[in-house]
Design a protein around this motif. Structure first.
Motif, PDB file in Angstrom:
ATOM      1  N   LEU A 128      13.839  14.534   1.831  1.00 12.12           N
ATOM      2  CA  LEU A 128      14.385  14.703   3.180  1.00 12.12           C
ATOM      3  C   LEU A 128      13.697  15.841   3.937  1.00 12.12           C
ATOM      4  O   LEU A 128      14.322  16.547   4.726  1.00 12.12           O
ATOM      5  CB  LEU A 128      15.900  14.977   3.123  1.00 12.12           C
ATOM      6  N   LEU A 170      15.217  10.851   8.074  1.00 13.83           N
ATOM      7  CA  LEU A 170      16.073  11.856   8.715  1.00 13.83           C
ATOM      8  C   LEU A 170      16.893  11.237   9.844  1.00 13.83           C
ATOM      9  O   LEU A 170      18.056  11.613  10.053  1.00 13.83           O
ATOM     10  CB  LEU A 170      15.238  13.015   9.239  1.00 13.83           C
ATOM     11  N   ARG A 208      16.233  19.668   2.142  1.00 11.40           N
ATOM     12  CA  ARG A 208      17.533  19.081   2.472  1.00 11.40           C
ATOM     13  C   ARG A 208      18.083  18.295   1.288  1.00 11.40           C
ATOM     14  O   ARG A 208      19.288  18.231   1.079  1.00 11.40           O
ATOM     15  CB  ARG A 208      17.406  18.176   3.706  1.00 11.40           C
ATOM     16  N   ILE A 257      19.333  18.908  11.025  1.00 12.95           N
ATOM     17  CA  ILE A 257      18.356  17.859  11.316  1.00 12.95           C
ATOM     18  C   ILE A 257      18.095  17.830  12.813  1.00 12.95           C
ATOM     19  O   ILE A 257      19.030  17.717  13.609  1.00 12.95           O
ATOM     20  CB  ILE A 257      18.867  16.477  10.841  1.00 12.95           C
TER      21      ILE A 257
END
Length: 461
Positions: free
Chosen positions: A337, A343, A368, A381
């Motif tokens: 991620l 994402l 992440r 994000i």
């Protein structure tokens, strides 16, 4: 006492983290770099990518790559841009995969810099990418593909051979002869029973072993990954949810699709839509199909995978996925991620408890993916905090890295103990745990080198 030589091995990366694979070999006036990777994860590590390379790029005579993943290859475009003009040796599979990975990396770096500039989220007034897609394309001109087991004379008494490592397509261990010393780099070792790749070739007698230790402090779950995967899919599909599977575009996406197609063929998961949303993964799967001698997949299994998944290529197609409801499965990069289309899917589906996120591989600290594993209920994000209410599942048995037991068994088969084993590509706890196991179980000399440490291969300490 062994006489000292002019040969040196210096650890320029992967000594206190899994990422940033870079090893410098010097002998007979020649300089050879083994791997040229990006540091990933914690910002402290990522900042190393912005530092001047520890040696002048133009002073290097050649680069050898173990495999295509960016923590082993991703700094190469910057190295070439900054003055390296020698050959880059890699297996044919690695060279083909790098033609996908490196330009994509440059594009994403440019996108990140543009995003930071527009949002004014950087401390720099005009944030610039580490390198561009154009830099990456230029670096591909330096590649000189070689076969496994083909000896490469690098001058200065240095000779190199690529040896199969499993892990992903093209992945190699590198055996170096430096004068009278044999130095062996494992790269990333695959697993003996990997569903996709053949096992790594056994270790021959060497003087110095530089071994990965990514999973040096743990063993993979023994549960059947298909049974685990099938259980999650049935559970989430029954509540109308979306399953998002972050997967590395090279290697892991193919493995996930293989398991999904087998589950579907046996009728063990419902016939819900499956999307492979990564143009790179789509192209990588086609490269795997061209190199069938290197892996276990048959033509029939490739057909089943293609029949199962709908290939998402365009940005508009990717955006439309976020507007449709479940049940469905989305396989998308990146696996930790750190960027990419996945994402957008986490931002769209992560807040709904009907949905699930399945983590399928190692999650480096500072990513992440690591935050999800430790139970964080929000992820940052695109400049905002996204609540995570979706079910988070880790299927560790899908890893393509050898675990602690598998590394020890691979070492145990060697005809003789190396004079020294240096443990790299691991976070401190995993490297040290493997060091202790090697000393206890095998009776070998082993230690964890320091960042930028230099040793003499003829007299390792």
């Amino acid at each position: 006492m062994t006489a000292r030589t002019d040969s040196r091995l210096q650890f320029l990366g992967a000594t206190d983290s899994v990422t940033g694979s870079r090893f410098l070999v010097e002998s007979g006036g020649r300089r050879v770099l083994i791997d040229c990777g990006l540091f990933q994860g914690y910002k402290l590590l990522r900042d190393r990518n912005r530092l001047a390379f520890p040696v002048a790029p133009e002073s290097l005579d050649a680069v050898l790559l173990t495999h295509a993943h960016l923590d082993h290859t991703g700094y190469l475009p910057a190295l070439v841009r900054d003055g390296f003009d020698g050959p880059v040796y890699a297996t044919k599979g690695t060279a083909e995969l790098c033609s996908l990975l490196l330009p994509d990396s440059g594009y994403l770096l440019e996108e990140e810099a543009n995003f930071a500039r527009k949002r004014k989220s950087s401390r720099h007034e005009n944030p610039r990418p580490l390198y561009t897609a154009e830099d990456a394309v230029t670096s591909l001109e330096s590649f000189r593909p070689r076969n496994f087991d083909q000896e490469i004379d690098l001058g200065g008494g240095i000779r190199a051979t690529f040896v199969p490592a499993g892990h992903i397509l093209g992945a190699a261990q590198i055996r170096l002869s430096i004068g009278d010393s044999a130095v062996h780099f494992t790269g990333d070792l695959g697993r003996a029973n990997d569903p996709l790749m053949h096992p790594p070739r056994p270790l021959e007698a060497v003087d110095v072993l530089v071994a990965e230790s990514t999973y040096g402090d743990r063993t993979h779950a023994t549960a059947d990954p298909e049974a685990e995967l099938g259980g999650v899919i049935r559970r989430v599909a029954s509540r109308g949810g979306v399953i998002v599977i972050p997967a590395f575009a090279v290697g892991r996406s193919e493995t996930v699709l293989l398991h999904l197609s087998r589950l579907r063929d046996r009728g063990e998961i419902p016939a819900i839509p499956v999307y492979l949303n990564s143009p790179m993964a789509v192209n990588a799967t086609e490269i795997y199909q061209r190199h069938q001698g290197e892996h276990r997949l048959t033509e029939a299994e490739f057909r089943s995978m293609y029949d199962l998944a709908r290939m998402v290529r365009t940005v508009d197609e990717s955006k439309l996925l976020n507007l449709r409801g479940g049940p469905m499965i989305i396989v998308s990069a990146s696996g930790m991620l750190t960027g990419g289309r996945v994402l957008h899917h986490i931002a769209a589906f992560g807040s709904d408890p009907r949905n699930a996120i399945i983590l399928t591989g190692f999650q480096a600290g500072g990513t992440r993916g690591a935050a999800l594993l430790r139970g964080d209920d929000t992820l940052r994000i695109f400049g905002r905090d996204v609540p995570i209410n979706a079910e988070v599942v880790e299927i560790g048995s899908l890893s393509a890295h050898a675990d602690s037991d598998e590394i020890i068994e691979w070492m145990r088969a060697a005809p003789a103990a190396p004079a020294m084993t240096y443990l790299t590509h691991g976070e401190p706890a995993s490297s040290d745990a493997l060091r202790l196991r090697i000393r206890r179980d095998l009776g070998w000399n082993a230690r964890v080198p320091e960042h930028l440490e230099r040793i003499d291969p003829a007299a390792p300490r």
